[in-house]
Structures are given as C-alpha cells and as structure tokens.
Design a protein around this motif. Structure first.
Motif, PDB file in Angstrom:
ATOM      1  N   THR A   3       0.707  -1.194   0.021  1.00 57.77           N
ATOM      2  CA  THR A   3      -0.036   0.093   0.115  1.00 57.77           C
ATOM      3  C   THR A   3       0.925   1.152   0.166  1.00 57.77           C
ATOM      4  O   THR A   3       0.602   2.080  -0.801  1.00 57.77           O
ATOM      5  N   HIS A   7       0.886   4.033  -2.865  1.00 61.28           N
ATOM      6  CA  HIS A   7       0.301   5.340  -2.724  1.00 61.28           C
ATOM      7  C   HIS A   7       1.549   6.425  -3.030  1.00 61.28           C
ATOM      8  O   HIS A   7       1.442   7.480  -3.756  1.00 61.28           O
ATOM      9  N   ARG A 118      -7.037  12.690  -2.233  1.00 62.13           N
ATOM     10  CA  ARG A 118      -7.931  12.175  -1.467  1.00 62.13           C
ATOM     11  C   ARG A 118      -9.020  11.374  -2.297  1.00 62.13           C
ATOM     12  O   ARG A 118      -9.595  10.477  -1.734  1.00 62.13           O
ATOM     13  N   GLN A 119      -9.296  11.851  -3.506  1.00 60.12           N
ATOM     14  CA  GLN A 119     -10.156  10.912  -4.426  1.00 60.12           C
ATOM     15  C   GLN A 119      -9.561   9.371  -4.619  1.00 60.12           C
ATOM     16  O   GLN A 119     -10.429   8.461  -4.783  1.00 60.12           O
ATOM     17  N   ASN A 120      -8.450   9.260  -4.705  1.00 59.88           N
ATOM     18  CA  ASN A 120      -7.564   7.946  -5.025  1.00 59.88           C
ATOM     19  C   ASN A 120      -7.368   7.123  -3.626  1.00 59.88           C
ATOM     20  O   ASN A 120      -7.110   5.954  -4.038  1.00 59.88           O
ATOM     21  N   ILE A 121      -6.746   7.965  -2.762  1.00 56.63           N
ATOM     22  CA  ILE A 121      -6.358   6.996  -1.734  1.00 56.63           C
ATOM     23  C   ILE A 121      -7.325   6.856  -0.495  1.00 56.63           C
ATOM     24  O   ILE A 121      -7.417   6.091   0.019  1.00 56.63           O
ATOM     25  N   GLY A 122      -7.914   8.084  -0.491  1.00 55.80           N
ATOM     26  CA  GLY A 122      -9.122   8.167   0.708  1.00 55.80           C
ATOM     27  C   GLY A 122      -8.966   9.217   1.570  1.00 55.80           C
ATOM     28  O   GLY A 122      -8.399  10.250   1.292  1.00 55.80           O
ATOM     29  N   GLU A 123      -9.548   9.268   2.896  1.00 49.78           N
ATOM     30  CA  GLU A 123      -9.472  10.388   3.417  1.00 49.78           C
ATOM     31  C   GLU A 123      -8.120  10.687   4.376  1.00 49.78           C
ATOM     32  O   GLU A 123      -7.477  10.088   5.106  1.00 49.78           O
ATOM     33  N   VAL A 124      -7.177  11.696   3.473  1.00 50.55           N
ATOM     34  CA  VAL A 124      -6.117  12.181   3.811  1.00 50.55           C
ATOM     35  C   VAL A 124      -6.037  13.440   4.345  1.00 50.55           C
ATOM     36  O   VAL A 124      -6.755  14.302   3.841  1.00 50.55           O
TER      37      VAL A 124
END
Length: 307
Positions: A3, A7, A118-124
């Motif tokens: 992961t 990322h 944020r769109q591709n990995i998540g809530e960052v």
C-alpha cells in the motif's frame, strides 16, 4: 506492490502530470540539525527587518505542529527558468518574477494534487505550503533527496541547477521515504566571489540583511547609502549567485504558460524603467510577484540606482 509503495508511486506520478519537475518524500519529524543553525542565524540578525522569521520558531522545525498526526512531507520542485531573458544593459528583475505570481500558480497545483490524493487514496488530512507559512522548504527538499543546499543557501540539483520553486504537502499518510543526496559544491566558491554585496559571509551562510533580494523587496526603509554602486542594476530580487553557479548550465526552459513574461518586460530599457508610471506598473506586473514591492518600492529601487 504494498500500500505504501502504491500510494507513493501514485503521488509522484500525479506530481509529474501537474508539471512539477520532481517530487521527493521524507518522514515528518523535528529538524534537529537545522534548529541550532536557525537560532544562530536569527541571533546574528541576518534576517534584518524580516521580523516574521522570528515567529513560530517551533513550527518551522516541526511539521507535526502544523498538521496533526503528520507522517510525511512531500516536497515538490517547479521549474521557472525562462526561455528568453531581459535585454542587456537594463535594470533587472529576478527571473522567478517574470510571469505570474508563483504563489497562486503553485497553490492551484497543490490543491489539485491534494484533491487527487483524497479521491484515489481516501481520507487524507494535509496542508499545502508555498513559501507562505513557517516551513523550512529547502531543508525538507534536501532531506527528501531533491538536491543539496549549496554555499549560496539555495537548493541545487545536479541535473537541473537551482531555478525552481519549492513547495510542500504535509500529510498524515505514511509513505516510502527518499534518502538525501550528497553535496556537490566541492571547492567551488563562484557564488561567494560573485555576490555584489558580499552577502554570503561564509560557505552556506547568507547574511539576509545584505542580500540584494532583501534590500529591493523586504526592506521597507531607504536602502543604506553604503550599498550605493553595489546593486548591480537589480531593481527586484537578484540572480547573481545562481547565474554563476556551474550547475545552472543544465537549466532548461520551463513549460508553464503562466510563467511567460509580459511582452513589454523583456524589451524595457533603463530609460523605460526610469520613466515607469503607476499605469505601466499595473499593466506589466498585473499578476506578478513584483507587486509585492508596490509601485513606490520599485520606484525607490530605480531611483537609488539612477541617482
């Protein structure tokens, strides 16, 4: 691919897509080696009237005080080296100010990069920084292997020199980290020897209060009379220590349309500068970093050179 690796790869490929020259990542944490150097520099008053440099001392050294739970500092370089330069024998502005103000150009790219993460990995959770917050950008860029800090205190990269802006994203996301590179200044003292005001008082130490960039931009008072004849025709910023750096022979022209200069700028003669009006200033430098010194400040610099 794990992961963290995926990322990291995604962020670097997105940075390239957005036009950044390069992207390096380092582990967030306290900048232990920089703390005593910054303290000494401030104690010696090398920041002149830049009182803001004294503020947020701890935040400058620790990104975790800027972003809760910070794990990574993503450093990015954006090239600004122009394809054309001003005419010879004229008053000069630093190349970084030829086009639109870099703060806005880079901030937009950083916002897009953060949104894409944020769109591709998540809530960052994270924040973008461009020269406008207490972040030691050169130290972080060096830590992440994008170059080394040279004797003129600029970040220098073997493949492209030093004509680039540095920006950061501080994220609460663990990533794969890059290793620092080595110093390649060697025995060269070109920047020290060429500085018109002897502002580089020792290798890797710049007395900011003597620097032409400080005198023509940051200083709000009159330019000290002892600087008469030493400004080398610079009216906004100075590029001398970069112009003489051997590594800048590898600089290549940027591909950013927003950094293209106003057509009138490159042909302005000394007479044009001396006769500049507030209207011309607004037209030529409408969205430029030169507006930072305001029309009155620019006139002060021009008058100081011409008197």
């Amino acid at each position: 691919m794990n992961t963290k690796e995926s990322h990291t790869k995604f962020i670097k490929s997105e940075a390239a897509r957005l036009g950044f020259l390069s992207c390096g990542i380092s582990k967030s944490g306290f900048l232990e080696a920089e703390a005593p150097r910054l303290e000494q520099w401030l104690e010696n008053n090398h920041h002149g009237q830049m009182a803001y440099m004294e503020n947020h001392f701890d935040k400058r050294l620790n990104p975790n005080l800027l972003v809760d739970g910070a794990k990574s500092v993503v450093s990015l370089l954006l090239n600004y080296y122009p394809s054309q330069t001003q005419t010879a024998e004229t008053y000069k502005i630093s190349k970084y100010a030829y086009g639109q103000d870099y703060h806005f150009v880079i901030k937009d790219k950083l916002k897009e990069l953060l949104e894409s993460i944020r769109q591709n990995i998540g809530e960052v959770s994270g924040r973008a920084f461009v020269d406008s917050a207490p972040v030691l950008d050169k130290a972080w860029a060096a830590k992440s292997g994008l170059g080394w800090i040279g004797k003129n205190s600029n970040l220098i990269t073997k493949s492209v020199g030093s004509y680039y802006f540095i920006a950061e994203l501080i994220l609460d996301l663990a990533l794969d980290y890059d290793a620092p590179t080595t110093d390649h200044c060697g025995s060269c003292t070109a920047c020290i020897d060429a500085c018109p005001t002897q502002a580089i008082i020792a290798p890797y130490v710049v007395d900011g209060s003597k620097c032409i960039s400080y005198l023509t931009i940051e200083l709000k008072d009159n330019i000290p009379l002892q600087m008469k004849g030493k400004l080398d025709d610079w009216v906004f910023g100075c590029d001398v220590c970069q112009e003489v750096c051997p590594w800048n022979r590898f600089s290549k022209a940027h591909q950013e349309p927003l950094f293209e200069p106003h057509s009138d700028l490159l042909s302005m003669t000394k007479k044009d500068w001396q006769e500049i009006t507030a209207d011309t200033f607004q037209k030529v430098f409408k969205n430029s970093a030169v507006k930072r010194t305001k029309f009155e400040g620019l006139k002060r610099n021009i008058d100081f050179l011409g008197s």
